[in-house]
Motif scaffolding. Structure first.
Motif, mmCIF file in Angstrom:
data_model
loop_
_atom_site.group_PDB
_atom_site.id
_atom_site.type_symbol
_atom_site.label_atom_id
_atom_site.label_comp_id
_atom_site.label_asym_id
_atom_site.label_seq_id
_atom_site.Cartn_x
_atom_site.Cartn_y
_atom_site.Cartn_z
ATOM 1 N N ALA A 60 0.489 -1.225 -0.041
ATOM 2 C CA ALA A 60 0.002 0.006 -0.253
ATOM 3 C C ALA A 60 0.654 1.032 0.031
ATOM 4 N N ILE A 61 2.205 1.450 0.726
ATOM 5 C CA ILE A 61 2.466 2.823 1.216
ATOM 6 C C ILE A 61 3.247 2.480 0.081
ATOM 7 N N SER A 62 3.992 1.215 -1.526
ATOM 8 C CA SER A 62 4.475 1.449 -2.450
ATOM 9 C C SER A 62 4.019 2.251 -3.148
ATOM 10 N N GLN A 63 2.138 1.472 -3.454
ATOM 11 C CA GLN A 63 1.328 2.269 -4.509
ATOM 12 C C GLN A 63 0.931 3.199 -4.423
ATOM 13 N N LEU A 64 0.802 4.267 -2.919
ATOM 14 C CA LEU A 64 1.097 5.380 -2.644
ATOM 15 C C LEU A 64 2.226 6.246 -2.890
ATOM 16 N N GLY A 65 2.849 5.927 -2.866
ATOM 17 C CA GLY A 65 4.757 6.098 -3.714
ATOM 18 C C GLY A 65 5.602 6.836 -2.503
ATOM 19 N N GLY A 66 5.653 5.717 -1.437
ATOM 20 C CA GLY A 66 5.942 5.967 -0.118
ATOM 21 C C GLY A 66 6.910 5.251 -0.602
ATOM 22 N N ASN A 67 7.963 5.215 0.625
ATOM 23 C CA ASN A 67 9.416 5.029 0.758
ATOM 24 C C ASN A 67 9.088 2.945 2.281
ATOM 25 N N VAL A 68 9.706 2.887 1.658
ATOM 26 C CA VAL A 68 9.663 1.613 3.502
ATOM 27 C C VAL A 68 10.955 1.558 3.749
ATOM 28 N N ILE A 69 11.408 1.869 5.172
ATOM 29 C CA ILE A 69 12.431 1.155 5.669
ATOM 30 C C ILE A 69 12.322 0.184 6.687
ATOM 31 N N HIS A 70 13.223 -0.804 6.766
ATOM 32 C CA HIS A 70 12.550 -1.697 8.071
ATOM 33 C C HIS A 70 14.165 -1.631 8.784
ATOM 34 N N ILE A 71 13.447 -1.447 9.923
ATOM 35 C CA ILE A 71 14.451 -1.169 11.194
ATOM 36 C C ILE A 71 14.721 -2.799 11.997
ATOM 37 N N GLU A 72 15.476 -3.158 11.780
ATOM 38 C CA GLU A 72 14.974 -4.520 12.404
ATOM 39 C C GLU A 72 14.715 -4.381 14.104
ATOM 40 N N PRO A 73 14.242 -4.920 15.054
ATOM 41 C CA PRO A 73 14.291 -5.040 16.407
ATOM 42 C C PRO A 73 15.888 -5.203 17.386
ATOM 43 N N ASP A 74 16.559 -6.585 16.822
ATOM 44 C CA ASP A 74 18.078 -5.601 17.712
ATOM 45 C C ASP A 74 19.322 -5.174 16.901
ATOM 46 N N VAL A 75 18.961 -4.065 15.620
ATOM 47 C CA VAL A 75 19.321 -2.636 15.435
ATOM 48 C C VAL A 75 19.275 -1.859 15.849
ATOM 49 N N PHE A 76 17.679 -1.733 15.703
ATOM 50 C CA PHE A 76 17.338 -0.104 16.528
ATOM 51 C C PHE A 76 17.156 -0.327 17.965
ATOM 52 N N TYR A 77 17.719 0.276 18.614
ATOM 53 C CA TYR A 77 17.987 0.957 19.921
ATOM 54 C C TYR A 77 18.325 -0.480 20.560
ATOM 55 N N GLY A 78 19.313 -1.789 20.169
ATOM 56 C CA GLY A 78 19.858 -2.694 20.368
ATOM 57 C C GLY A 78 18.788 -3.598 21.137
ATOM 58 N N GLY A 79 17.612 -3.381 20.334
ATOM 59 C CA GLY A 79 16.273 -4.418 20.557
ATOM 60 C C GLY A 79 15.879 -3.871 21.610
ATOM 61 N N LYS A 80 15.517 -2.419 22.660
ATOM 62 C CA LYS A 80 14.745 -2.519 23.478
ATOM 63 C C LYS A 80 13.865 -1.587 22.874
ATOM 64 N N VAL A 81 13.955 -0.986 21.810
ATOM 65 C CA VAL A 81 13.031 0.560 22.183
ATOM 66 C C VAL A 81 11.412 0.112 21.237
ATOM 67 N N CYS A 82 11.313 -1.245 20.816
ATOM 68 C CA CYS A 82 9.742 -1.761 21.125
ATOM 69 C C CYS A 82 10.112 -3.372 21.970
ATOM 70 N N SER A 83 9.927 -2.858 23.101
ATOM 71 C CA SER A 83 10.320 -3.921 23.594
ATOM 72 C C SER A 83 9.526 -3.234 25.669
ATOM 73 N N VAL A 84 8.856 -4.357 25.625
ATOM 74 C CA VAL A 84 8.650 -3.716 27.243
ATOM 75 C C VAL A 84 9.667 -2.411 28.388
ATOM 76 N N GLU A 85 10.614 -3.192 28.108
ATOM 77 C CA GLU A 85 12.035 -2.284 28.594
ATOM 78 C C GLU A 85 12.539 -1.143 28.191
ATOM 79 N N SER A 86 11.682 -0.857 26.937
ATOM 80 C CA SER A 86 11.455 0.216 26.199
ATOM 81 C C SER A 86 12.087 2.115 26.960
ATOM 82 N N GLU A 87 11.859 2.028 28.339
ATOM 83 C CA GLU A 87 11.817 3.131 28.766
ATOM 84 C C GLU A 87 13.704 3.015 29.658
#
Length: 157
Positions: A60-87
């Motif tokens: 859908a994003i592609s059809q709307l002309g946008g670009n998607v950037i994938h951030i793996e959980p282990d790369v994005f702030y050491g895997g903690k930005v998307c977890s319960v321990e994010s704070e």
């Protein structure tokens, strides 16, 4: 109304009736007639994987002309930005969550995230006004599924 101007999407309560009708109107055509996301960069951060959500939204994003950037959980702030321990700040020598979000908001327009804790989305939001946040699933809300369910009910009934 233009979907680009939509604010953050934390729950279905964040979607106005007018925006919902616009989404339904576009969806009922089974194609996207405009490039409303042209030049926009959307970060995907999935702590909870979902092949259907990832593929459907990326197409859908592609059809709307946008670009998607994938951030793996282990790369994005050491895997903690998307977890319960994010704070909690990690002692890994990497930048803290506030700096990470500030930098991403400089380069990207939106964050599409599937997280364990809804609080993680609220924490990220507290560090930026520029980055739009779309809740692709949290422990409290699943607005993308709610919109899909409402669309199905509208089409069938």
């Amino acid at each position: 109304s233009n979907l680009i101007n939509m604010e953050n999407l934390f729950s279905i309560a964040d979607v106005s009736k007018e925006t919902l009708e616009h989404i339904f109107s576009l969806s009922s055509r089974y194609y996207f007639p405009t490039k409303q996301l042209q030049g926009k960069n959307i970060v995907f951060a999935f702590a909870k994987p979902s092949l259907r959500t990832k593929i459907a939204t990326e197409v859908a994003i592609s059809q709307l002309g946008g670009n998607v950037i994938h951030i793996e959980p282990d790369v994005f702030y050491g895997g903690k930005v998307c977890s319960v321990e994010s704070e909690q700040k990690l002692n890994t020598g990497r930048e803290d969550i506030k700096d990470t979000v500030k930098n991403i908001s400089e380069w990207c327009d939106a964050l599409f995230a599937r997280v364990f804790s809804h609080q993680t989305l609220l924490d990220i939001h507290s560090y930026t006004d520029e980055l739009k946040i779309v809740n692709a699933l949290s422990d409290e809300h699943h607005p993308m599924q709610a919109i899909t369910d409402l669309f199905t009910m509208r089409e069938l009934f």
